[in-house]
Every structure is written in C-alpha cells, then in structure tokens.
Design a protein around this motif. Sequence first.
Motif, PDB file in Angstrom:
ATOM      1  N   THR A  69     -65.101 -42.690 -76.277  1.00 54.46           N
ATOM      2  CA  THR A  69     -65.068 -42.600 -77.738  1.00 54.46           C
ATOM      3  C   THR A  69     -63.638 -42.542 -78.241  1.00 54.46           C
ATOM      4  O   THR A  69     -63.303 -43.144 -79.264  1.00 54.46           O
ATOM      5  N   PHE A  70     -62.764 -41.824 -77.515  1.00 54.62           N
ATOM      6  CA  PHE A  70     -61.357 -41.678 -77.887  1.00 54.62           C
ATOM      7  C   PHE A  70     -60.474 -42.191 -76.749  1.00 54.62           C
ATOM      8  O   PHE A  70     -60.932 -42.369 -75.625  1.00 54.62           O
ATOM      9  N   SER A  71     -59.194 -42.425 -77.067  1.00 53.10           N
ATOM     10  CA  SER A  71     -58.251 -42.931 -76.075  1.00 53.10           C
ATOM     11  C   SER A  71     -58.267 -42.062 -74.821  1.00 53.10           C
ATOM     12  O   SER A  71     -58.209 -40.830 -74.902  1.00 53.10           O
ATOM     13  N   PHE A  72     -58.340 -42.743 -73.669  1.00 58.43           N
ATOM     14  CA  PHE A  72     -58.449 -42.029 -72.403  1.00 58.43           C
ATOM     15  C   PHE A  72     -58.087 -42.987 -71.280  1.00 58.43           C
ATOM     16  O   PHE A  72     -58.533 -44.135 -71.269  1.00 58.43           O
ATOM     17  N   GLY A  73     -57.293 -42.487 -70.307  1.00 63.50           N
ATOM     18  CA  GLY A  73     -56.949 -43.320 -69.160  1.00 63.50           C
ATOM     19  C   GLY A  73     -56.226 -44.591 -69.584  1.00 63.50           C
ATOM     20  O   GLY A  73     -55.243 -44.557 -70.331  1.00 63.50           O
ATOM     21  N   HIS A  74     -56.739 -45.748 -69.136  1.00 61.33           N
ATOM     22  CA  HIS A  74     -56.108 -47.030 -69.457  1.00 61.33           C
ATOM     23  C   HIS A  74     -56.469 -47.518 -70.860  1.00 61.33           C
ATOM     24  O   HIS A  74     -55.892 -48.508 -71.325  1.00 61.33           O
ATOM     25  N   TYR A  75     -57.425 -46.844 -71.520  1.00 61.18           N
ATOM     26  CA  TYR A  75     -57.806 -47.252 -72.875  1.00 61.18           C
ATOM     27  C   TYR A  75     -56.970 -46.478 -73.886  1.00 61.18           C
ATOM     28  O   TYR A  75     -56.996 -45.247 -73.925  1.00 61.18           O
ATOM     29  N   TYR A  76     -56.226 -47.219 -74.708  1.00 62.93           N
ATOM     30  CA  TYR A  76     -55.381 -46.579 -75.716  1.00 62.93           C
ATOM     31  C   TYR A  76     -55.584 -47.272 -77.060  1.00 62.93           C
ATOM     32  O   TYR A  76     -55.443 -48.493 -77.173  1.00 62.93           O
ATOM     33  N   ASP A  77     -55.946 -46.491 -78.060  1.00 65.06           N
ATOM     34  CA  ASP A  77     -56.089 -46.980 -79.428  1.00 65.06           C
ATOM     35  C   ASP A  77     -55.533 -45.900 -80.339  1.00 65.06           C
ATOM     36  O   ASP A  77     -56.118 -44.816 -80.450  1.00 65.06           O
ATOM     37  N   PRO A  78     -54.379 -46.141 -80.974  1.00 59.11           N
ATOM     38  CA  PRO A  78     -53.751 -45.094 -81.796  1.00 59.11           C
ATOM     39  C   PRO A  78     -54.615 -44.615 -82.945  1.00 59.11           C
ATOM     40  O   PRO A  78     -54.378 -43.529 -83.484  1.00 59.11           O
ATOM     41  N   SER A  79     -55.638 -45.390 -83.344  1.00 59.17           N
ATOM     42  CA  SER A  79     -56.531 -44.959 -84.423  1.00 59.17           C
ATOM     43  C   SER A  79     -57.683 -44.105 -83.904  1.00 59.17           C
ATOM     44  O   SER A  79     -58.475 -43.595 -84.698  1.00 59.17           O
ATOM     45  N   HIS A  80     -57.780 -43.943 -82.578  1.00 55.77           N
ATOM     46  CA  HIS A  80     -58.843 -43.129 -81.984  1.00 55.77           C
ATOM     47  C   HIS A  80     -58.252 -42.247 -80.880  1.00 55.77           C
ATOM     48  O   HIS A  80     -58.516 -42.434 -79.689  1.00 55.77           O
ATOM     49  N   MET A  81     -57.443 -41.265 -81.322  1.00 54.79           N
ATOM     50  CA  MET A  81     -56.781 -40.356 -80.382  1.00 54.79           C
ATOM     51  C   MET A  81     -57.500 -39.012 -80.262  1.00 54.79           C
ATOM     52  O   MET A  81     -57.064 -38.130 -79.532  1.00 54.79           O
ATOM     53  N   GLY A  82     -58.598 -38.864 -80.978  1.00 54.10           N
ATOM     54  CA  GLY A  82     -59.319 -37.601 -81.037  1.00 54.10           C
ATOM     55  C   GLY A  82     -59.652 -37.302 -82.485  1.00 54.10           C
ATOM     56  O   GLY A  82     -59.322 -38.078 -83.396  1.00 54.10           O
ATOM     57  N   PHE A  83     -60.279 -36.148 -82.694  1.00 48.58           N
ATOM     58  CA  PHE A  83     -60.659 -35.747 -84.046  1.00 48.58           C
ATOM     59  C   PHE A  83     -60.608 -34.234 -84.088  1.00 48.58           C
ATOM     60  O   PHE A  83     -61.389 -33.560 -83.413  1.00 48.58           O
ATOM     61  N   SER A  84     -59.649 -33.697 -84.872  1.00 47.83           N
ATOM     62  CA  SER A  84     -59.408 -32.252 -84.875  1.00 47.83           C
ATOM     63  C   SER A  84     -59.148 -31.794 -83.433  1.00 47.83           C
ATOM     64  O   SER A  84     -58.343 -32.414 -82.731  1.00 47.83           O
TER      65      SER A  84
END
Length: 232
Positions: free
Chosen positions: A23-38
């Motif tokens: 769901t959020f950026s993790f490991g080799h998957y990186y998306d600056p718009s999905h770094m977590g939520f709170s």
Amino acid sequence: MITLRKAKDRGHANFGWLNSYHTFSFGHYYDPSHMGFSALRVINDDTVTPSMGFEAHGHKDMEIISLVTQGTIAHRDSAGNTRELPAGEYQLMSAGAGIVHSEFNASNNEPLKFLQIWIQPNQKGGQPGYQQKPFGEQDGFTTIITPDGQHDSLRIKQDMQLIQLVLDHDTEATLEVSTERRYYIHLIEGQLLLNDTDTLDSGDGAKIENTPHLSFSKLSSARVKALIFDLP
C-alpha cells in the motif's frame, strides 16, 4: 475528505517464495506520494509459499502488527518467543531498542497469506515486547489495539487505535469519529460502500481526513471484513 487507494495501484514484488502488494513505499517500491499516512507506515499484503518465510532479521523503534488471513505463521524472536499465529489472531511485536525475528509459513503444503503492518511509535528505545490474541469475528466493531490496553486490547506505543469491522449478518454500521484525527480503512474481504459515496473492493484502502462520521454498507451477500486505523 476521502482519498481512495485502489488495490490495483499498489506496489508489487514477487520473489517466487513471496508475492507481496505494498500500500505504501516499501523495499524496491518507491512512490513519494505514498510514503505512509500519519503514523501508519506499511501495509503489505503477503503470500508466502509452503515452508518458506522471512529469515532472521532485525528491527528497532517500530510497532509491527501481523494478521493471518490464511494458514499459520511460525514466529521466533531474540526475546525468546517461539509461537504460532493462526488465521484470525493478531500479533503485535514492539521492536523497542532492537529485536531479531523470523516469520515462516508453518505448512509444508499450503500457502500462507497475511497482512504485515508497521506503525511508527511515539517513544523510542525500551524493551522489545510481544503480544498475541484472538478477538473473534463478531458483527460490528471490535477494538483490537489501543495505547492503554482498554477493552482488553493489545497495547501499542502510539496514540492510535486499530478497530476490526465485520459485516456478516448485519449490513450497515456507523462510527462516530473526530475531525481532529485521521483514519485509514483497509478492506480485507467483501465489497463496501463508504459514506454512501465510495466503493471499496478487497485490497482497497481509503485515507480519511476532516470527516465527522463514517458509515459502512455491505454491497453484496459476501461478508465484509475491514481494518480501521484511528491515527493522530
């Protein structure tokens, strides 16, 4: 405001023994718009092949929640905990100043499916901890995790709550919430209508801000099961 996070848009990694959706950026998957939520940092939807798993590795200053949806996890850690986590039970491991653990599929012939969730704590260091408990699957809302252990819940090092929602015999439920808080919904199974406006399918999520109430309606005869994160 409700912002949907569709299952098909999540990050994906397949290592053969592990098939994981992020769901959020993790490991080799990186998306600056999905770094977590709170304080919510990770929701990984993992499938592990028989007898395989995560070799011993370390964490610190992270609260790690696991919920098995199919199969059983064989858990071992450096604090001396050797446990099995069957489907439906919740595990909360507080890494504290540091812990080493492994998580394996306990079956030699059936896949393991589970959610791995990371919460950033509001206190660093301290002794690592391990909690595990079944909460059942009764209709409506069940409090799973709180900062102070209220309602006989698991205790976490963060100003947050995790609530389980099940709609099986019931078809609707309403939760009063605070506009001062943020909420995240992760749908595990079924099809759900949120606040009469947004449809969620299995694996979908929703970020919720500045909303005074949440209504949930089941959209088919299939049971709905979801996780609700009440966040600072």
